[in-house]
Design a protein around this motif. Structure first.
Motif, PDB file in Angstrom:
ATOM      1  N   LEU A 143       0.810  -1.218   0.000  1.00 53.15           N
ATOM      2  CA  LEU A 143       0.000   0.000   0.000  1.00 53.15           C
ATOM      3  C   LEU A 143       0.843   1.268   0.000  1.00 53.15           C
ATOM      4  N   SER A 144       2.012   1.211   0.637  1.00 46.74           N
ATOM      5  CA  SER A 144       2.858   2.400   0.693  1.00 46.74           C
ATOM      6  C   SER A 144       3.712   2.570  -0.557  1.00 46.74           C
ATOM      7  N   MET A 145       3.891   1.481  -1.322  1.00 48.15           N
ATOM      8  CA  MET A 145       4.769   1.519  -2.483  1.00 48.15           C
ATOM      9  C   MET A 145       4.071   1.968  -3.759  1.00 48.15           C
ATOM     10  N   LEU A 146       2.783   1.650  -3.884  1.00 48.75           N
ATOM     11  CA  LEU A 146       2.092   1.834  -5.158  1.00 48.75           C
ATOM     12  C   LEU A 146       1.200   3.069  -5.175  1.00 48.75           C
ATOM     13  N   SER A 147       0.941   3.548  -6.379  1.00 51.65           N
ATOM     14  CA  SER A 147      -0.030   4.633  -6.558  1.00 51.65           C
ATOM     15  C   SER A 147      -1.439   4.075  -6.406  1.00 51.65           C
ATOM     16  N   ARG A 148      -2.419   4.947  -6.344  1.00 51.49           N
ATOM     17  CA  ARG A 148      -3.806   4.485  -6.185  1.00 51.49           C
ATOM     18  C   ARG A 148      -4.228   3.615  -7.358  1.00 51.49           C
ATOM     19  N   GLU A 149      -3.843   4.002  -8.583  1.00 50.86           N
ATOM     20  CA  GLU A 149      -4.212   3.222  -9.766  1.00 50.86           C
ATOM     21  C   GLU A 149      -3.583   1.838  -9.732  1.00 50.86           C
ATOM     22  N   GLU A 150      -2.341   1.775  -9.242  1.00 49.87           N
ATOM     23  CA  GLU A 150      -1.662   0.475  -9.165  1.00 49.87           C
ATOM     24  C   GLU A 150      -2.270  -0.413  -8.090  1.00 49.87           C
ATOM     25  N   VAL A 151      -2.611   0.177  -6.944  1.00 47.00           N
ATOM     26  CA  VAL A 151      -3.291  -0.596  -5.898  1.00 47.00           C
ATOM     27  C   VAL A 151      -4.627  -1.107  -6.430  1.00 47.00           C
ATOM     28  N   ALA A 152      -5.325  -0.267  -7.191  1.00 45.47           N
ATOM     29  CA  ALA A 152      -6.596  -0.691  -7.787  1.00 45.47           C
ATOM     30  C   ALA A 152      -6.385  -1.878  -8.723  1.00 45.47           C
ATOM     31  N   PRO A 171      -5.376  -2.269 -17.509  1.00 49.71           N
ATOM     32  CA  PRO A 171      -4.344  -3.309 -17.434  1.00 49.71           C
ATOM     33  C   PRO A 171      -2.939  -2.749 -17.286  1.00 49.71           C
ATOM     34  N   GLN A 172      -2.701  -1.499 -17.772  1.00 51.56           N
ATOM     35  CA  GLN A 172      -1.375  -0.908 -17.637  1.00 51.56           C
ATOM     36  C   GLN A 172      -1.005  -0.699 -16.173  1.00 51.56           C
ATOM     37  N   ALA A 173      -1.994  -0.341 -15.337  1.00 48.39           N
ATOM     38  CA  ALA A 173      -1.713  -0.104 -13.921  1.00 48.39           C
ATOM     39  C   ALA A 173      -1.303  -1.396 -13.228  1.00 48.39           C
ATOM     40  N   LEU A 174      -1.965  -2.511 -13.563  1.00 43.46           N
ATOM     41  CA  LEU A 174      -1.588  -3.795 -12.982  1.00 43.46           C
ATOM     42  C   LEU A 174      -0.204  -4.206 -13.451  1.00 43.46           C
ATOM     43  N   ALA A 175       0.091  -3.988 -14.737  1.00 45.53           N
ATOM     44  CA  ALA A 175       1.427  -4.310 -15.253  1.00 45.53           C
ATOM     45  C   ALA A 175       2.488  -3.491 -14.541  1.00 45.53           C
ATOM     46  N   SER A 176       2.214  -2.222 -14.308  1.00 43.53           N
ATOM     47  CA  SER A 176       3.157  -1.354 -13.609  1.00 43.53           C
ATOM     48  C   SER A 176       3.360  -1.830 -12.174  1.00 43.53           C
ATOM     49  N   ALA A 177       2.275  -2.227 -11.516  1.00 37.82           N
ATOM     50  CA  ALA A 177       2.365  -2.712 -10.140  1.00 37.82           C
ATOM     51  C   ALA A 177       3.197  -3.986 -10.066  1.00 37.82           C
TER      52      ALA A 177
END
Length: 309
Positions: free
Chosen positions: A116-125, A215-221
């Motif tokens: 939670l502290s590492m990722l942006s909101r979009e990546e957490v989503a 899907p880009q946000a999940l790939a980034s995460a």
């Protein structure tokens, strides 16, 4: 089709468990192994979520104690047309997340404070949409049950190293056969476990991309957390290796023995999904320095701590 594959894989693990019992203890050992497997499956069916959450020391949060995280999960659950799952946070630096529960009506999702502290909101989503994808695909129960039986096979194999018995007149006590079973059974269980996990990770990635619409946000995460998850110690996975299949990324394992596909392959598949959805391709992971709305404020343990410590 997914239900048939699940049944076949679970049956394969149960049969392997019985075969090991037969080798070590003859027909009586096989019957005992069958009864034990049935008992474990029944117990796990009703207690899968409690087992996993207790193992990780997870604490439940709500709209008051963790409004940003809880509301994000609620929004994603509504998009996925799923009942609202229970939401948990794990005080652990290793970035990871998982879903558990016997069905969508009794599901729970959890994320570590490190994630939670590492990722942006979009990546957490993107990550939590992936976990809800497991819930929607009804993966959560079978993943826990497979981990339980695979762990029992390893335990029985270790037990067999010290207590090899059976009906010697019928050859069931043959030391060579017992040693072979003890050596082969855990590896066979691991192969079945990997088969069930790798297939489901791709399915959950696709479902998560569809739920979040990004899907880009999940790939980034995935690109951000995969390396960190293997570098930062995970005490739960070290004590219970079978738990590794529950996480969104593997921990402390080589690709050969990983319960997950290679992260690079998952990112490539998400790129293909992004192209199918008509979105732009991800050129590189989002900046690791981007602020997260879930980060702990200075000199405080966690913004998500319900006691405010």
């Amino acid at each position: 089709m997914n239900g048939m594959k699940t049944t076949m894989l679970l049956a394969a693990l149960t049969a392997l468990f019985m075969a090991l019992g037969y080798t070590l203890g003859g027909s009586g050992g096989a019957i005992i192994a069958l009864l034990v497997a049935a008992g474990m499956n029944l117990f796990t069916f009703w207690n899968a979520d409690r087992i996993v959450l207790s193992m990780h020391g997870a604490r439940e949060v709500d709209a008051q104690s963790a409004p940003d995280f809880y509301n994000l999960v609620r929004e994603l659950a509504q998009r996925a047309q799923l009942p609202m799952p229970r939401v948990y946070v794990i005080d652990q630096d290793a970035p990871n997340a998982f879903a558990t529960g016997r069905n969508p009506e009794n599901a729970a999702v959890a994320a570590t404070t490190g994630l939670l502290s590492m990722l942006s909101r979009e990546e957490v989503a993107g990550v939590m949409a992936h976990e809800l994808g497991h819930v929607k695909n009804r993966d959560t129960l079978i993943m826990t049950m497979v981990a339980t039986i695979a762990g029992a096979i390893s335990m029985l194999a270790n037990f067999g190293l010290f207590f090899r018995g059976g009906d010697h007149e019928n050859g069931h006590g043959n030391i060579v056969a017992s040693l072979l079973a003890v050596i082969v059974a855990p590896f066979a269980a691991m192969i079945v476990q990997m088969a069930i996990s790798r297939t489901r990770e791709y399915g959950a990635d696709r479902a998560g991309a569809e739920i979040s619409g990004n899907p880009q946000a999940l790939a980034s995460a995935l690109a951000k957390i995969s390396g960190r998850a293997q570098m930062i110690p995970n005490p739960v996975a070290e004590r219970n290796p079978a738990a590794a299949q529950l996480y969104i990324v593997p921990t402390h394992v080589s690709e050969l023995f990983s319960t997950h596909p290679a992260t690079e392959k998952r990112i490539a598949a998400l790129q293909d999904i992004a192209a199918e959805m008509g979105g732009p391709l991800l050129a590189r992971p989002a900046s690791a320095s981007a602020p997260s709305p879930f980060s702990a404020p200075p000199r405080r343990r966690s913004a998500l701590d319900p006691n405010g410590r």
